[in-house]
Design a protein around this motif. Structure first.
Motif, PDB file in Angstrom:
ATOM      1  N   LYS A  59      50.744  45.923  28.476  1.00 24.11           N
ATOM      2  CA  LYS A  59      49.507  47.135  27.245  1.00 24.11           C
ATOM      3  C   LYS A  59      48.820  47.681  28.912  1.00 24.11           C
ATOM      4  N   PRO A  60      48.291  48.487  28.871  1.00 27.40           N
ATOM      5  CA  PRO A  60      48.059  49.688  29.577  1.00 27.40           C
ATOM      6  C   PRO A  60      46.322  49.627  30.187  1.00 27.40           C
ATOM      7  N   ILE A  61      45.967  48.951  31.747  1.00 28.79           N
ATOM      8  CA  ILE A  61      44.038  48.102  31.407  1.00 28.79           C
ATOM      9  C   ILE A  61      44.107  49.919  31.952  1.00 28.79           C
ATOM     10  N   LEU A  62      42.755  50.189  31.604  1.00 24.61           N
ATOM     11  CA  LEU A  62      41.933  51.455  31.483  1.00 24.61           C
ATOM     12  C   LEU A  62      41.811  51.495  32.316  1.00 24.61           C
ATOM     13  N   ILE A  63      40.645  52.519  32.620  1.00 25.11           N
ATOM     14  CA  ILE A  63      40.188  52.809  34.011  1.00 25.11           C
ATOM     15  C   ILE A  63      38.719  53.390  33.010  1.00 25.11           C
ATOM     16  N   HIS A  64      36.970  53.219  33.528  1.00 25.02           N
ATOM     17  CA  HIS A  64      36.101  53.522  33.756  1.00 25.02           C
ATOM     18  C   HIS A  64      35.575  54.085  34.212  1.00 25.02           C
ATOM     19  N   ALA A  65      34.963  55.283  34.324  1.00 21.75           N
ATOM     20  CA  ALA A  65      34.876  55.582  35.953  1.00 21.75           C
ATOM     21  C   ALA A  65      32.884  55.876  35.484  1.00 21.75           C
ATOM     22  N   ILE A  66      31.707  55.189  37.425  1.00 25.34           N
ATOM     23  CA  ILE A  66      30.829  55.866  36.898  1.00 25.34           C
ATOM     24  C   ILE A  66      30.445  57.232  37.382  1.00 25.34           C
ATOM     25  N   LEU A  67      29.946  57.589  36.845  1.00 27.90           N
ATOM     26  CA  LEU A  67      29.627  58.811  37.153  1.00 27.90           C
ATOM     27  C   LEU A  67      27.859  58.799  38.263  1.00 27.90           C
ATOM     28  N   GLU A  68      28.395  59.025  39.541  1.00 31.30           N
ATOM     29  CA  GLU A  68      26.970  58.068  40.017  1.00 31.30           C
ATOM     30  C   GLU A  68      26.494  58.619  41.366  1.00 31.30           C
ATOM     31  N   THR A  69      27.250  59.967  41.935  1.00 33.95           N
ATOM     32  CA  THR A  69      27.229  60.868  43.128  1.00 33.95           C
ATOM     33  C   THR A  69      27.175  62.250  42.811  1.00 33.95           C
ATOM     34  N   ALA A  70      26.635  62.901  43.841  1.00 33.14           N
ATOM     35  CA  ALA A  70      26.453  65.022  43.440  1.00 33.14           C
ATOM     36  C   ALA A  70      27.811  65.519  43.588  1.00 33.14           C
ATOM     37  N   GLU A  71      28.838  64.605  44.381  1.00 34.72           N
ATOM     38  CA  GLU A  71      30.451  65.646  44.004  1.00 34.72           C
ATOM     39  C   GLU A  71      31.071  64.487  42.895  1.00 34.72           C
ATOM     40  N   GLY A  72      30.903  63.558  42.235  1.00 30.19           N
ATOM     41  CA  GLY A  72      31.210  63.220  40.894  1.00 30.19           C
ATOM     42  C   GLY A  72      31.104  64.299  40.088  1.00 30.19           C
TER      43      GLY A  72
ATOM     44  N   LYS B 119      29.510  66.667  40.209  1.00 29.03           N
ATOM     45  CA  LYS B 119      30.004  68.756  40.465  1.00 29.03           C
ATOM     46  C   LYS B 119      31.789  68.423  40.329  1.00 29.03           C
ATOM     47  N   ASN B 120      32.607  67.660  40.199  1.00 33.03           N
ATOM     48  CA  ASN B 120      34.500  67.159  39.470  1.00 33.03           C
ATOM     49  C   ASN B 120      34.431  66.507  38.778  1.00 33.03           C
ATOM     50  N   VAL B 121      33.747  66.069  37.734  1.00 37.23           N
ATOM     51  CA  VAL B 121      32.919  65.728  36.322  1.00 37.23           C
ATOM     52  C   VAL B 121      34.447  66.019  35.395  1.00 37.23           C
ATOM     53  N   GLU B 122      35.490  67.474  35.225  1.00 39.19           N
ATOM     54  CA  GLU B 122      36.127  67.693  34.518  1.00 39.19           C
ATOM     55  C   GLU B 122      37.282  67.052  35.004  1.00 39.19           C
ATOM     56  N   GLN B 123      37.492  67.031  36.326  1.00 38.19           N
ATOM     57  CA  GLN B 123      38.873  66.755  36.969  1.00 38.19           C
ATOM     58  C   GLN B 123      38.936  65.697  36.651  1.00 38.19           C
ATOM     59  N   ILE B 124      37.485  64.814  37.232  1.00 43.35           N
ATOM     60  CA  ILE B 124      38.183  63.035  36.563  1.00 43.35           C
ATOM     61  C   ILE B 124      38.583  62.691  35.910  1.00 43.35           C
ATOM     62  N   ALA B 125      37.859  63.498  34.279  1.00 44.05           N
ATOM     63  CA  ALA B 125      37.934  63.168  32.967  1.00 44.05           C
ATOM     64  C   ALA B 125      39.662  63.468  32.764  1.00 44.05           C
ATOM     65  N   ALA B 126      40.125  64.502  33.646  1.00 41.66           N
ATOM     66  CA  ALA B 126      41.150  64.626  32.942  1.00 41.66           C
ATOM     67  C   ALA B 126      42.105  63.617  33.887  1.00 41.66           C
ATOM     68  N   ALA B 127      42.112  63.238  34.727  1.00 43.79           N
ATOM     69  CA  ALA B 127      43.096  62.884  35.738  1.00 43.79           C
ATOM     70  C   ALA B 127      43.556  61.900  36.029  1.00 43.79           C
ATOM     71  N   SER B 128      43.720  61.485  34.199  1.00 42.57           N
ATOM     72  CA  SER B 128      44.872  60.167  34.150  1.00 42.57           C
ATOM     73  C   SER B 128      44.092  59.776  32.472  1.00 42.57           C
ATOM     74  N   PRO B 129      45.835  59.359  31.579  1.00 45.40           N
ATOM     75  CA  PRO B 129      45.600  59.119  30.266  1.00 45.40           C
ATOM     76  C   PRO B 129      44.896  57.639  30.106  1.00 45.40           C
ATOM     77  N   ARG B 130      44.860  57.108  31.633  1.00 49.36           N
ATOM     78  CA  ARG B 130      44.101  55.632  31.831  1.00 49.36           C
ATOM     79  C   ARG B 130      42.893  56.033  31.467  1.00 49.36           C
ATOM     80  N   MET B 131      41.881  56.730  31.899  1.00 46.21           N
ATOM     81  CA  MET B 131      41.298  57.001  31.351  1.00 46.21           C
ATOM     82  C   MET B 131      40.307  56.869  30.142  1.00 46.21           C
ATOM     83  N   HIS B 132      39.165  55.667  29.913  1.00 46.83           N
ATOM     84  CA  HIS B 132      38.818  54.902  29.016  1.00 46.83           C
ATOM     85  C   HIS B 132      37.725  56.410  28.888  1.00 46.83           C
ATOM     86  N   GLY B 133      36.750  55.910  29.408  1.00 48.71           N
ATOM     87  CA  GLY B 133      35.480  56.765  29.337  1.00 48.71           C
ATOM     88  C   GLY B 133      34.465  56.821  30.734  1.00 48.71           C
TER      89      GLY B 133
END
Ligand SMILES: CC(=O)SCCNC(=O)CCNC(=O)[C@H](O)C(C)(C)COP(=O)(O)OP(=O)(O)OC[C@H]1O[C@@H](n2cnc3c(N)ncnc32)[C@H](O)[C@@H]1OP(=O)(O)O
Ligand SMILES: CC(=O)C(=O)O
Ligand SMILES: [Mg+2]
Length: 325
Positions: A126-139, A141-155
């Motif tokens: 079973k794949p382990i999913l990734i959940h990102a914390i949005l907590e830097t100005a750069e993050g 700025k790049n939120v859309e690319q982060i969301a699109a970065a992997s099919p493992r992205m949970h939220g």
């Protein structure tokens, strides 16, 4: 993406034995148990927290309750051991790795490949999913690319404390509003002016929700640090819920019920949404219900609420009765 109820992500400091002992009880009360290894864990207790998490993962059965960990950030001396040791010992029980201080897609790519290597090595199915914390100005700025970065992205979760520091915001609070962030009304004839407090996090939550939903991910509000103010906590959680978030973090047992209340849809709203679905069985056309116009778009809004109520009902028998499922 597995369909799971995640109204509250409950934070446990796994280095503290007394807190680990509360996990069997928490499993029945919360939707997600998260073992925190990052901020709030002292530097000299990092390996105790990692070992404590492995122990609590081994000793408990989680059923439909999620098991997550928040690992240390990528540029820390602890991240690699966190991921390697946890996945190699209890990777079969782990649902999600929460990654703090994500700045761009490259951070997600790195963790994605590392998890793929460890899953292959350990024969995990079973794949382990990734959940990102949005907590830097750069993050942010790049939120859309982060969301699109992997099919493992949970939220993603909003991290208001680190984000405030990263942006140079002038607040020492962990989430919530600030009395000075307000719009002043014009003066009336008596010279009275009223300050209307605004939501400091509105812009970021909106940006995060749009990025998440465009890629099929789940958005979450993060922590509310003032445990002495349950009303403000509820209000902040509710704003996030109304804007599209599916849950928030609970840092203290007193916040579990607040999150449960806010992120389970209001029974009156569910009843009204069911009326809409019943009135438009094929989801098209226009009808009037209680003086309000309904059409294909409101049918979809109603479906969001009824689907969530059904998901809540699958775990919460009391609410299932209230909703009439
Ligand atoms: C900005 C960010 O990164 S936010 C995320 C990082 N922060 C965290 O993870 C903090 C998580 N929370 C905690 O560690 C704790 O709540 C603390 C240290 C802040 C406060 O803990 P305490 O001083 O024990 O609080 P308090 O006395 O009100 O606790 C009441 C009871 O709830 C328990 N409790 C407190 N927090 C938790 C928790 N997160 N999970 C389970 N039980 C808890 C206490 O052990 C205590 O139990 P007892 O009655 O059996 O003694
Ligand atoms: C949630 C978190 O980590 C923060 O607010 O910094
Ligand atoms: Mg943080």
């Amino acid at each position: 993406m597995p369909i799971s109820l995640e109204r509250m992500i409950h934070f446990v400091p796994p280095n503290i034995e007394k807190m680990r002992a509360k996990v069997p009880d928490l499993v029945n009360k919360v939707d997600v148990v998260l073992g925190n290894l990052e901020d709030a864990i002292p530097a000299d207790a990092k390996s105790d927290a990692r070992n404590g998490f492995i122990q609590l993962a081994r000793e408990n059965e989680f059923g439909s309750t999620g098991l997550w960990t928040r690992v240390n950030c990528l540029n820390s001396p602890w991240f690699l051991d966190d991921v390697m040791e946890i996945v190699q010992t209890v990777g079969d029980k782990l649902d999600v790795v929460m990654l703090p201080k994500v700045e761009g897609a490259w951070d997600i790519h790195y963790l994605d490949q590392l998890l793929a290597q460890l899953e292959a090595k350990g024969g995990l199915g079973k794949p382990i999913l990734i959940h990102a914390i949005l907590e830097t100005a750069e993050g942010v700025k790049n939120v859309e690319q982060i969301a699109a970065a992997s099919p493992r992205m949970h939220g993603m979760s909003l991290g208001p404390a680190d984000l405030a520091a990263s942006r140079g915001m002038k607040t020492t609070r962990v989430g919530g509003g600030h009395p000075d962030y307000a719009v002043l009304s014009d003066s009336d004839n008596s010279g009275v002016r009223t300050a209307f407090q605004q939501d400091l996090w509105h812009y970021t939550v909106g940006k995060m929700v749009d990025a998440c939903l465009s890629y099929g991910l789940k958005p979450f509000y993060g922590p509310f640090g003032d445990f002495s103010d349950p009303q403000a906590c509820e209000s902040q959680f509710r704003n996030a819920f109304l804007m599209g978030c599916l849950g928030a973090w609970s840092l203290h047992p007193s916040q579990i019920e607040i999150a449960k209340k806010v992120f389970s849809p209001d029974p009156a709203e569910v009843a009204f949404a069911r009326k809409i679905l019943d009135a438009m069985p094929d989801g098209t056309g226009a009808v009037m219900i209680d003086g309000k116009m309904q059409d294909d778009a409101t049918w979809k809004q109603a479906k969001v609420i009824v689907d969530l109520a059904q998901l809540v009902s699958s775990k919460d028998k009391e609410l299932a009765e209230v909703y009439g499922f």
